[in-house]
Motif scaffolding. Structure first.
Motif, PDB file in Angstrom:
ATOM      1  N   LEU A 145       0.814  -1.211   0.000  1.00 16.32           N
ATOM      2  CA  LEU A 145       0.000   0.000   0.000  1.00 16.32           C
ATOM      3  C   LEU A 145       0.850   1.264   0.000  1.00 16.32           C
ATOM      4  N   GLN A 146       2.010   1.214   0.625  1.00 17.90           N
ATOM      5  CA  GLN A 146       2.876   2.392   0.658  1.00 17.90           C
ATOM      6  C   GLN A 146       3.283   2.812  -0.752  1.00 17.90           C
ATOM      7  N   GLN A 147       3.675   1.849  -1.577  1.00 14.46           N
ATOM      8  CA  GLN A 147       4.063   2.160  -2.950  1.00 14.46           C
ATOM      9  C   GLN A 147       2.861   2.614  -3.782  1.00 14.46           C
ATOM     10  N   LEU A 148       1.719   1.974  -3.588  1.00 15.48           N
ATOM     11  CA  LEU A 148       0.530   2.334  -4.355  1.00 15.48           C
ATOM     12  C   LEU A 148       0.053   3.742  -4.011  1.00 15.48           C
ATOM     13  N   ILE A 149       0.022   4.064  -2.731  1.00 16.12           N
ATOM     14  CA  ILE A 149      -0.400   5.404  -2.313  1.00 16.12           C
ATOM     15  C   ILE A 149       0.587   6.449  -2.822  1.00 16.12           C
TER      16      ILE A 149
ATOM     17  N   ALA B 162       1.402   0.285 -19.111  1.00 14.64           N
ATOM     18  CA  ALA B 162       1.688  -1.132 -19.383  1.00 14.64           C
ATOM     19  C   ALA B 162       1.771  -1.954 -18.102  1.00 14.64           C
ATOM     20  N   GLY B 163       0.986  -1.556 -17.084  1.00 19.07           N
ATOM     21  CA  GLY B 163       0.976  -2.297 -15.824  1.00 19.07           C
ATOM     22  C   GLY B 163       2.183  -2.073 -14.944  1.00 19.07           C
ATOM     23  N   ARG B 164       3.095  -1.170 -15.342  1.00 17.15           N
ATOM     24  CA  ARG B 164       4.321  -0.950 -14.571  1.00 17.15           C
ATOM     25  C   ARG B 164       4.195   0.161 -13.538  1.00 17.15           C
ATOM     26  N   ILE B 165       3.066   0.876 -13.547  1.00 18.98           N
ATOM     27  CA  ILE B 165       2.847   1.947 -12.564  1.00 18.98           C
ATOM     28  C   ILE B 165       1.541   1.643 -11.840  1.00 18.98           C
ATOM     29  N   PRO B 166       1.561   0.771 -10.873  1.00 16.42           N
ATOM     30  CA  PRO B 166       0.321   0.427 -10.165  1.00 16.42           C
ATOM     31  C   PRO B 166      -0.123   1.562  -9.250  1.00 16.42           C
ATOM     32  N   THR B 167      -1.419   1.769  -9.180  1.00 10.49           N
ATOM     33  CA  THR B 167      -2.020   2.753  -8.279  1.00 10.49           C
ATOM     34  C   THR B 167      -3.119   2.084  -7.471  1.00 10.49           C
TER      35      THR B 167
END
Length: 575
Positions: free
Chosen positions: A368-372, A517-522
């Motif tokens: 979640l830290q990376q997604l946020i 291309a799925g490499r930047i998830p949010t």
């Protein structure tokens, strides 16, 4: 004083070319992806893809598309859910305005619109699924009431798309209400209402025959935006939409993400077909509007009609409860998502969980830290760039009376995202290097820019330019006038526009998936992915955070705007 005028003149010489240059750059950045998107989809639709050894244009994609067995059913579902949700949202908007506009309760509804609009579609639909699923909260209440299971309404992945239709209509109603605010204030509804009542018209006749013909044409752009989104929606359809068959947008998304690249011509042809359906639907809605208004304006020849309404008080109470229920339903999803995110054991048909736990939050803490972080960086970057460029464009329009056409501004709002992004993704694939952050930020900016522009358009038009003239006459330069006089007056609107931009960016699913291309998830992309088959408690964690993040931005913006208003009650020019 002679020196000050020369300084002001030199400042105009320095600033004006830069203002024009940035305006042209903004126009190119905004128009180029639209042109690239519509042109870039033509090559794969004509089966001309040299990278896949398709060197000669053909009708292969169209042949594959029309040979698909469920194509007619998918088009029918697309029209039913898209047009049906638009008409239903418009009808609900009209009923709410008719019941509450001239009452003291409207102020409460107006305060609800900001959090309702900040609540993203994905978070709302995740809560909608947890509420109306076969083991959801409504099913549990249904069971305790002793009702038969066969009578329970199936709204999740139902074959007719009714759940998708109702979810879209409920979520788009606050947007139409917000767009109606400025329209009804310009029409001076109180004066129209008093005159109509004095001529013998009832409350309902006044709204239907007098106010509706004036309100509906001015709401046309917002209606087209709602219809365009409903016809081409993907993220919401993935969570609760029909599956066998699915909507046309779902088919395009499945073909586009297929590992077999030879499906690209069929996907591109379907994207062009979807664009044609959206444009045809706009024409249909415009024709229905003309027919309906031509009927409504016949009141000029009929005059007032006597109506005998019995039991008006119970019916009005039911209408008020229904209208408040429509508005409060999106906010009810937050406690539902929160309860599911902490539920460790929740047997059916218990109304509440028997055990609670922080296990699922702890499990998802690291990802979640990376997604946020990704979500916030994209939101801040795209919104800040869009805000600066919108300010420059509005200043250029105010000075030279030439701005970006409203039709061009509206294209990203009304055009189907799949059709537009498909062409952009094909064009971007020819650029060497992996610049995923750049493409995703650009795509977010493309969709954030129109909303910020339309949010600030009204405040910029209503700004009293005599304040600038007074400040310049006192010796301030153009830049000093803007910074010390105009900015304090418009700062609350700027904070609100920035929050709107952040909420729009946080809700973007297709631009992030297709150009990243799925490499930047949010949070949005992961919430949609987890909604298809994962543990609903983990889905609730992502949905809750995805819903709370825009509310945080709106809350901060309202606090800063209120603080600015209290600090600068009047404008002072200090030499």
């Amino acid at each position: 004083m002679h020196y000050d005028s020369k300084l002001a003149f030199s400042s105009e010489i320095d600033v004006n070319p830069m203002l024009a240059l940035i305006f042209i750059v903004t126009l190119l950045l905004f128009a180029s992806p639209l042109i690239i998107g519509f042109v870039g989809i033509l090559a794969p639709a004509a089966a001309w893809l040299p990278a896949l050894n398709m060197h000669h244009p053909s009708l292969l994609g169209w042949q594959q598309l029309f040979s698909w067995p469920d194509l007619s059913h998918s088009i029918g579902l697309t029209l039913l859910t898209g047009v049906g949700s638009t008409v239903l949202a418009l009808w609900w908007c009209y009923l709410i305005l008719r019941h509450f506009w001239l009452t003291t309760q409207w102020q409460k509804i107006e305060r609800l619109l900001a959090p309702l609009l900040a609540f993203p579609h994905v978070a709302f639909v995740l809560g909608f699924g947890l509420l109306f699923s076969s083991t959801g909260w409504l099913a549990r209440i249904w069971h305790h009431l002793g009702l038969a299971d066969t009578l329970y309404p199936i709204l999740i992945h139902d074959r007719y798309g009714l759940g998708l239709l109702f979810a879209l209509a409920i979520k788009e109603t606050p947007f139409l209400l917000l767009m109606s605010l400025s329209i009804l204030k310009q029409l001076d509804i109180r004066r129209l209402y008093d005159v109509s009542v004095s001529l013998g018209y009832s409350h309902q006749q006044t709204w239907r025959s007098v106010i509706l013909p004036l309100w509906l044409p001015k709401l046309r752009l917002a209606i087209f935006a709602v219809a365009g989104y409903g016809l081409a929606v993907v993220d919401v359809a993935l969570i609760i939409g029909p599956t066998h068959p699915s909507t046309l947008s779902m088919l395009i998304w499945q073909w586009f993400t297929d590992a077999d690249l030879t499906q690209l011509p069929r996907a591109a042809a379907a994207a062009l077909l979807l664009l044609a359906i959206v444009i045809s639907t706009f024409g249909l809605l415009r024709s229905l509007e003309w027919w309906f208004l031509s009927y409504s304006t016949a009141w000029q020849y009929r005059g007032a009609q006597s109506t005998h309404s019995r039991n008006s008080k119970p019916s009005s109470v039911i209408a008020i409860l229904c209208n408040y229920g429509l508005l409060l339903l999106p906010l009810i999803m937050l406690p539902i998502l929160a309860m599911w995110s902490f539920a460790l054991r929740w047997r059916f048909p218990d109304l509440l969980p028997s055990r609670y736990s922080l296990r699922f939050w702890q499990q998802q803490l690291e990802p979640l830290q990376q997604l946020i972080s990704n979500s916030i960086v994209l939101a801040l970057t795209s919104s800040l760039c869009a805000l600066i460029m919108v300010i420059i464009c509005l200043e250029y329009r105010q000075k030279y009376h030439r701005g970006i056409p409203t039709v061009l501004i509206a294209i990203p709002m009304v055009a189907p995202q799949l059709s537009l992004l498909f062409g952009i993704q094909i064009a971007v694939s020819f650029v060497t290097g992996q610049h995923f952050w750049l493409w995703v930020s650009w795509s977010h900016w493309l969709y954030v820019f129109p909303y910020i522009y339309l949010t600030l358009d009204g405040p910029w038009r209503s700004y009293d330019q005599r304040l600038d003239q007074t400040a310049r006459s006192l010796g301030l330069t153009g830049w000093q006038t803007w910074w010390r006089v105009k900015l304090p007056q418009l700062k609350p609107a700027l904070w609100l526009a920035f929050a709107v931009g952040c909420s729009v960016s946080l809700a973007q699913y297709l631009p992030t998936q297709m150009l990243g291309a799925g490499r930047i998830p949010t949070l949005t992309t992961e919430a949609v992915t987890l909604a298809s088959g994962q543990d609903r408690r983990i889905s609730a964690v992502y949905g809750l955070l995805q819903g709370l993040l825009p509310l945080v931005f709106f809350t901060l913006a309202m606090m800063f705007a209120k603080q600015q208003t209290s600090e600068t009650p009047t404008t002072k020019v200090t030499l």
